[in-house]
Design a protein around this motif. Structure first.
Motif, short mmCIF file in Angstrom:
data_model
loop_
_atom_site.label_atom_id
_atom_site.label_comp_id
_atom_site.label_asym_id
_atom_site.label_seq_id
_atom_site.Cartn_x
_atom_site.Cartn_y
_atom_site.Cartn_z
N UNK A 83 32.23 53.67 29.90
CA UNK A 83 31.53 53.04 31.03
C UNK A 83 31.84 51.55 31.10
N UNK A 84 31.97 50.94 29.92
CA UNK A 84 32.32 49.51 29.86
C UNK A 84 33.70 49.27 30.49
N UNK A 85 34.66 50.13 30.14
CA UNK A 85 36.01 49.98 30.71
C UNK A 85 35.99 50.17 32.24
N UNK A 86 35.20 51.12 32.71
CA UNK A 86 35.10 51.32 34.16
C UNK A 86 34.49 50.10 34.85
N UNK A 87 33.53 49.48 34.19
CA UNK A 87 32.92 48.26 34.76
C UNK A 87 33.95 47.14 34.87
N UNK A 88 34.80 47.02 33.87
CA UNK A 88 35.85 46.00 33.91
C UNK A 88 36.82 46.29 35.06
N UNK A 89 37.18 47.56 35.23
CA UNK A 89 38.08 47.94 36.32
C UNK A 89 37.46 47.62 37.69
N UNK A 90 36.19 47.92 37.82
CA UNK A 90 35.51 47.63 39.10
C UNK A 90 35.42 46.12 39.32
N UNK A 91 35.24 45.38 38.24
CA UNK A 91 35.22 43.91 38.37
C UNK A 91 36.56 43.40 38.86
N UNK A 92 37.64 43.91 38.28
CA UNK A 92 38.98 43.50 38.69
C UNK A 92 39.25 43.87 40.15
N UNK A 93 38.82 45.07 40.54
CA UNK A 93 39.03 45.52 41.91
C UNK A 93 38.28 44.62 42.90
#
Length: 257
Positions: A83-93
């Motif tokens: 979930x942490x990695x997904x949050x980082x991806x959404x932040x980058x997007x």
């Protein structure tokens, strides 16, 4: 004479109508330009709102990432790292979207560079803590020792986001004011168009009544001239008859009849 009078009437009527139509055409052009301005300002207002929404998303995703990061440190649950990695991806997007939206704004691009640096520093700090935990299982102590720095990084990120949002809100107020002014101008032009149309209607009625009255007077005078001419012709015919009779009498007198 009647033909010249009719031409004069026709010319004045044409000039009046052309002047009114020109004013209507001019008002329509100004209305069209103002409408385009309002549409443009509406576009930029929506654009500004999108940028503000994008910055809120960045802040939200960073908060989400921080929550999952803390949750992992407390629970040591590998699923939370996903979930942490997904949050980082959404932040980058979300960051890339804001970067694209503000590509023509040099000031915001510089602010984004600063924000990108702060976010990278924050996530690198998280990655370092997670790495330490994987090797030594002493992450909690390491985390507590550096928690002040971590909180300071979060505050810096939020301050930078708030700074960017403040600039966007300033532009939003300015663009909203311009859209309001152009909308007011459109209303004024619409009122002017209505007034011109009403005046054109009254002018048409006045011209019609005036020219119709002038035509009636001209027709009446023509009838009078016609009657006078017929009277003169009849008088001439009577005089001609009398002249013929006189000549006949003179002829009879000469021949002794």
């Amino acid at each position: 004479m009647i033909k010249n009078f009719a031409n004069r009437i026709s010319n004045r009527t044409r000039i009046g109508f052309f002047a009114a139509l020109f004013l209507l055409f001019l008002s329509y052009i100004l209305t069209y330009i103002s409408t385009r301005k309002v549409i443009a300002q509406d576009f930029w207002i929506n654009h500004t709102n999108e940028v503000i929404h994008g910055l809120d998303n960045i802040n939200g995703f960073i908060t989400e990432a921080e929550s999952t990061y803390r949750g992992y440190l407390l629970s040591n649950d590998e699923k939370i790292l996903s979930a942490y990695d997904k949050s980082i991806q959404k932040t980058d997007s979300a960051f890339d979207k804001v970067r694209l939206l503000t590509r023509e704004n040099q000031s915001q691009q510089k602010n984004l560079d600063t924000l990108h640096y702060l976010i990278d520093r924050k996530f690198l700090w998280n990655e370092d803590v997670i790495s330490q935990y994987s090797r030594t299982n002493k992450t909690l102590a390491f985390f507590l020792n550096g928690s002040k720095l971590n909180l300071a990084a979060i505050v810096d990120i939020r301050n930078q986001i708030n700074k960017m949002k403040a600039e966007e809100k300033t532009m939003l107020v300015k663009r909203s004011k311009m859209a309001f002014e152009y909308s007011g101008l459109i209303n004024i032009l619409n009122v002017i168009s209505i007034i011109i149309a009403v005046l054109l209607t009254f002018y048409s009625l006045i011209v019609y009544n005036k020219e119709n009255r002038a035509k009636r007077n001209a027709a009446k005078k023509a009838d009078q001239y016609r009657e006078q001419l017929q009277s003169r012709v009849q008088q001439l015919a009577e005089l001609n008859t009398e002249l013929i009779e006189l000549r006949s009498q003179e002829k009879y007198a000469v021949t002794g009849r």
